[in-house]
Write an enzyme that holds these catalytic residues in place. Structure first.
Site, mmCIF file in Angstrom:
data_model
loop_
_atom_site.group_PDB
_atom_site.id
_atom_site.type_symbol
_atom_site.label_atom_id
_atom_site.label_comp_id
_atom_site.label_asym_id
_atom_site.label_seq_id
_atom_site.Cartn_x
_atom_site.Cartn_y
_atom_site.Cartn_z
ATOM 1 N N ASP A 209 0.842 -1.192 0.000
ATOM 2 C CA ASP A 209 0.000 0.000 0.000
ATOM 3 C C ASP A 209 0.881 1.247 0.000
ATOM 4 O O ASP A 209 1.955 1.240 -0.599
ATOM 5 C CB ASP A 209 -0.935 -0.043 1.219
ATOM 6 C CG ASP A 209 -2.278 0.570 0.934
ATOM 7 O OD1 ASP A 209 -2.345 1.798 0.800
ATOM 8 O OD2 ASP A 209 -3.265 -0.176 0.831
ATOM 9 N N ASP A 218 -1.876 2.218 17.467
ATOM 10 C CA ASP A 218 -2.508 0.951 17.087
ATOM 11 C C ASP A 218 -1.558 0.005 16.343
ATOM 12 O O ASP A 218 -1.806 -1.204 16.266
ATOM 13 C CB ASP A 218 -3.734 1.212 16.212
ATOM 14 C CG ASP A 218 -4.924 1.698 17.016
ATOM 15 O OD1 ASP A 218 -4.712 2.187 18.142
ATOM 16 O OD2 ASP A 218 -6.055 1.599 16.512
ATOM 17 N N HIS A 241 -3.632 5.943 3.368
ATOM 18 C CA HIS A 241 -4.370 4.738 3.015
ATOM 19 C C HIS A 241 -3.779 3.485 3.638
ATOM 20 O O HIS A 241 -4.494 2.634 4.186
ATOM 21 C CB HIS A 241 -4.409 4.596 1.493
ATOM 22 C CG HIS A 241 -5.391 3.596 0.998
ATOM 23 N ND1 HIS A 241 -5.086 2.268 0.861
ATOM 24 C CD2 HIS A 241 -6.676 3.735 0.607
ATOM 25 C CE1 HIS A 241 -6.149 1.620 0.404
ATOM 26 N NE2 HIS A 241 -7.122 2.485 0.231
ATOM 27 N N ASN A 337 -13.754 -0.135 -7.687
ATOM 28 C CA ASN A 337 -14.774 0.861 -7.347
ATOM 29 C C ASN A 337 -15.715 1.201 -8.485
ATOM 30 O O ASN A 337 -16.350 2.233 -8.452
ATOM 31 C CB ASN A 337 -14.088 2.178 -6.972
ATOM 32 C CG ASN A 337 -13.624 2.201 -5.552
ATOM 33 O OD1 ASN A 337 -13.880 1.283 -4.805
ATOM 34 N ND2 ASN A 337 -12.939 3.246 -5.192
ATOM 35 N N SER A 445 -12.521 1.161 -0.842
ATOM 36 C CA SER A 445 -11.212 0.874 -0.276
ATOM 37 C C SER A 445 -11.229 0.137 1.046
ATOM 38 O O SER A 445 -10.170 -0.077 1.599
ATOM 39 C CB SER A 445 -10.435 2.180 -0.084
ATOM 40 O OG SER A 445 -10.182 2.788 -1.294
#
Length: 807
Positions: A209, A218, A241, A337, A445
């Site tokens: 990515d 996190d 992203h 998409n 996404s």
């Protein structure tokens, strides 16, 4: 003089020639672009309001006598120099490299890029370190036996020449790819899997990515390695992203007090930055990242990224299939998409056979409108394989980024199929403000990481399973939504709780492939696996129908209606597709197996094609002898039978489906080369095996009448336009003034669709007239290139023979 000609992508007329490579600013509503082709020829494109396009070609140095052909098919404008035909027909060159619509859309117009990014595929056994092509070579891509390369547009002609007689087997455009959890994690049953002791511990998931935020709470302690494959300076996520995706897979939820955990919070992560700080990258970057991830111990690879629809033979898809076979790694890929555009919108590399391709659903389990649909382009295979939550997903935000909608200092909300697979696909969705700290966005996404996390959970439970087994188990135990076909949802929404608890799983997706009249029935096997300690008896039910709603009946049938699966064992059941019992059409359906507490299903696909017939093509010159047809195009209503090829002086036999076709071809009629012979067959009906002869002798001269004597000067062109069902096909050819005459075969009026032929000429008063004394007919004459021009009248005397009576 500069040689340039104007071709208009419409049914009549031609625009004025566009300016040179550095065009002046365009008037309002008008777009102008310059595109240098791989051959060094430059195409000027002018887009007018309403969609009409005009292309002007400037041949590269030394290519002034090359003829150019233009096609506009289904909205895409392509320009082909005639000398590329043999390499195109042999599939040595990617047709996209001449698709100016696509090149402009991808940012490869001359005002945007001085180079063309390529992937060079080499012949087996070739030394990838030793190459002699005129291009800057990049990373080696072992999975496709190739290398990335950059060809300078200023030196494109040299590259084209040097690549012709080299070890290069195929030249492809290095396409761009783009980055396409509060309630969503419980929606897929992850907390139940955690309660059973499975949270991904001991497994590794690679995320390909935009990188990650190493300072996000996190992700603290989650990432065990990161590599940058882009031109960005580091692996840090400056787009947002990759961080969002990574936390959806394995985030700890530390910044939310443990509330916003990822699907597999016990898993470790590898991060491959394959998309730059703008959220886009090249296929070669992604391929390099895929190879690294598959050989670095990742059980699953999350790819929330993708390009346009393909048939699964593009470099990314082929590389994915090869790596899956070599390493057993599972690649989890976003579907895309483009669902709002309907069927055939699954993007690469989600089109790969081995990919676990993920669509998106909302909290109400309804398919998201943006989630890309199958079937796969080209062969109508079943895609996607599964769905996951991809609407209104809240996940970690990389520091300093604003992707999605900021929830607080640590979280953002985004949606999409990529979040079901973490890939970067555009948002394309709806933004909803929740409160001052949380917002939710919808797109494609967000679905993929949920499935990648589910794969990590299942891999912890079954550490010896291959990627194929993980894919089958997740797809066959998913929750099927009523009213949706397998081309919309695959098996259904991922249900990791069922995948962990249920001891029986099946083949997830099965394609019977093409079923053709006159061929034997096709049989394939569905495998049922029982990991439990007791045998299971399954009842089988098959439901299949065409896209038009016609039941398959006995045309797709089971070998048995029940099956016993032994403890710790597996059995197979045969499914048969019988072309003799099926009407033409694309079929889909589901084989469901049930027992007490057990439900597993297999998504099915089959394609009953129209009857195929052998069509033999040949060409004849003016003397009735075999001729070359340097450009031959044939189109029907089914794009899978499109023919773009040439004839080298002999015949060619192809298989085409029954139906109506449009054919246009240039034939070398022989003679002095001053005449073009075009054979046009606008309504060719294929009902059986047949031979088609392209006969230059049947062509008649196109007469251009002017009030006074005139002759051709400069560029001239001609075009054909055809409508076949929903398809709109325009073909153009450009000629320079050394070609003086056009001959075309007469055509009857078509009975279906529309057809038009036209030509555009530039006629001037003859600059030179020669008369022969003695009453003879005037000579055909023309200036040679570079010849000085005469002014006025001249008397020329030549040598004569005194012994000749005529003298």
């Amino acid at each position: 003089m500069a040689c340039a000609g104007t071709l208009v992508a419409g049914t009549a007329g031609a625009a004025n020639a566009a300016p040179g490579p550095h065009a002046a600013p365009s008037p309002a509503g008008l777009e102008r672009h310059s595109v240098t082709l791989l051959t060094g020829d430059v195409v000027q494109v002018e887009r007018q309001p309403g969609g009409k396009q005009a292309a002007t070609v400037q041949p590269g140095p030394g290519r002034e006598k090359i003829r150019f052909h233009q096609q506009e098919v289904d909205g895409h404008l392509s320009v082909f120099p005639e000398d590329v035909t043999p390499r195109l027909a042999a599939k040595q060159v990617d047709r996209t490299l001449f698709d100016v619509t696509e090149l402009i859309a991808e940012g490869y117009a001359d005002e945007q890029s001085a180079t063309l990014p390529l992937i060079l595929g080499y012949r087996k056994g070739a030394d990838l370190r030793q190459t002699s092509v005129a291009a800057d070579l990049g990373v080696t891509l072992s999975s496709v036996n190739g290398r990335s390369a950059r060809a300078s547009k200023a030196n494109a002609a040299a590259f084209w020449t040097s690549s012709a007689n080299s070890a290069i087997e195929r030249i492809s455009l290095d396409r761009k790819v783009r980055a396409s959890l509060d309630r969503s994690v419980p929606q897929i049953g992850a907390p139940e899997a955690w309660a059973a002791g499975f949270d991904g511990t001991g497994t590794t998931v690679a995320v390909l990515d935009t990188g990650y935020d190493p300072a996000h709470p996190d992700l603290a302690g989650r990432v065990t390695g990161a590599v940058n494959f882009t031109t960005s300076p580091d692996t840090t996520d400056h787009f947002g992203h990759g961080t969002h995706v990574a936390s959806t897979i394995a985030g700890s939820g530390a910044a939310s007090g443990g509330r916003l955990k990822g699907a597999a919070p016990g898993a470790k992560l590898l991060v491959g930055k394959v998309l730059d700080d703008d959220g886009s990258g090249y296929e070669s970057w992604v391929l390099a990242g895929m190879e690294w991830a598959a050989h670095s111990g990742a059980k699953a690879v999350n790819m929330s990224l993708g390009g346009g629809p393909t048939d699964g033979t593009d470099p990314l898809s082929l590389g994915l299939d090869a790596l899956s076979e070599q390493t057993g790694t599972l690649f989890v890929v976003a579907a895309g998409n483009d669902g709002d555009q309907g069927a055939y919108t699954i993007g690469s590399p989600g089109t790969a056979d081995a990919a676990l391709t993920v669509g998106a659903v909302g909290r109400d389990e309804k398919l998201a409108s943006f989630s890309s649909r199958g079937p796969r382009l080209g062969d109508n295979a079943v895609k996607p394989d599964i769905t996951a939550p991809g609407v209104g997903i809240v996940a970690a935000r990389a520091a300093g980024t604003a992707m999605g909608d900021v929830v607080d200092d640590h979280y953002t909300a985004a949606s999409g199929t990529s979040m079901a697979t973490p890939h970067v696909a555009g948002s394309g969705g709806v933004v909803v403000v929740v409160d001052d700290h949380y917002t939710a966005a919808s797109g494609t996404s967000m679905a993929t990481p949920h499935v990648a996390g589910a794969a990590a959970i299942l891999a912890q439970q079954h550490p010896d399973w291959t990627g194929r087994q993980l894919k089958d188990a997740l797809a066959s135990t998913s929750l099927t939504a009523s009213g949706l076909s397998v081309f919309e949802q695959g098996g259904g929404r991922v249900d990791v709780a069922r995948a962990v608890k249920q001891k029986v799983f099946a083949t997830g997706t099965l394609d019977l492939g093409a079923l053709e009249n006159g061929t034997a029935p096709v049989s394939k096997e569905v495998t049922y696996t029982n990991t439990g300690t007791t045998p299971v008896s399954l009842k089988l039910a098959l439901d299949a129908k065409s896209l038009a709603g016609v039941p398959a009946g006995d045309g797709i049938r089971l070998g048995k209606s029940t099956v016993d699966v032994p403890a710790g064992g597996r059995v197979t059941v045969t499914i048969t597709g019988d072309p003799a019992k099926l009407a033409a059409g694309t079929y889909s359906g589901r084989l469901t197996a049930t027992a007490d507490g057990v439900v597993v299903h297999t998504s099915l696909g089959a394609d009953k094609t129209a009857p195929r017939h052998k069509v033999t093509l040949s060409a004849l010159d003016l003397h009735g002898k075999p001729a070359v047809a340097p450009w031959l195009l044939m189109y029907g209503e089914d794009y899978r039978f499109d023919l773009n090829t040439w004839l080298g002086g002999g015949s060619m036999t192809v298989e085409l489906g029954a139906g109506v076709y449009y054919l246009t071809a240039e034939v070398d009629g022989g003679g002095d080369g001053l005449t073009v012979f075009q054979v046009v067959l606008p309504e060719l009906r294929i009902t059986g095996d047949t031979a088609i002869v392209l006969d230059a002798r049947k062509a008649v001269k196109v007469e251009i009448q002017t009030p006074k004597p005139a002759e051709q000067a400069g560029i001239w062109s001609y075009y054909t336009y055809r409508e076949l069902g929903p398809r709109r096909i325009a073909n153009y050819a450009m000629q320079f003034d050394y070609t003086r005459e056009l001959r075309v075969t007469p055509t009857p009026k078509v009975t279906t669709g529309a057809f038009e032929f036209g030509s555009r000429w530039s006629r001037i008063a003859p600059p030179l007239t020669v008369n022969v004394l003695g009453g003879r007919d005037p000579l055909t004459n023309r200036y040679l290139p570079g010849s000085p021009k005469l002014d006025g009248r001249r008397l020329l005397l030549g040598p004569v023979s005194k012994s000749s009576p005529a003298s």
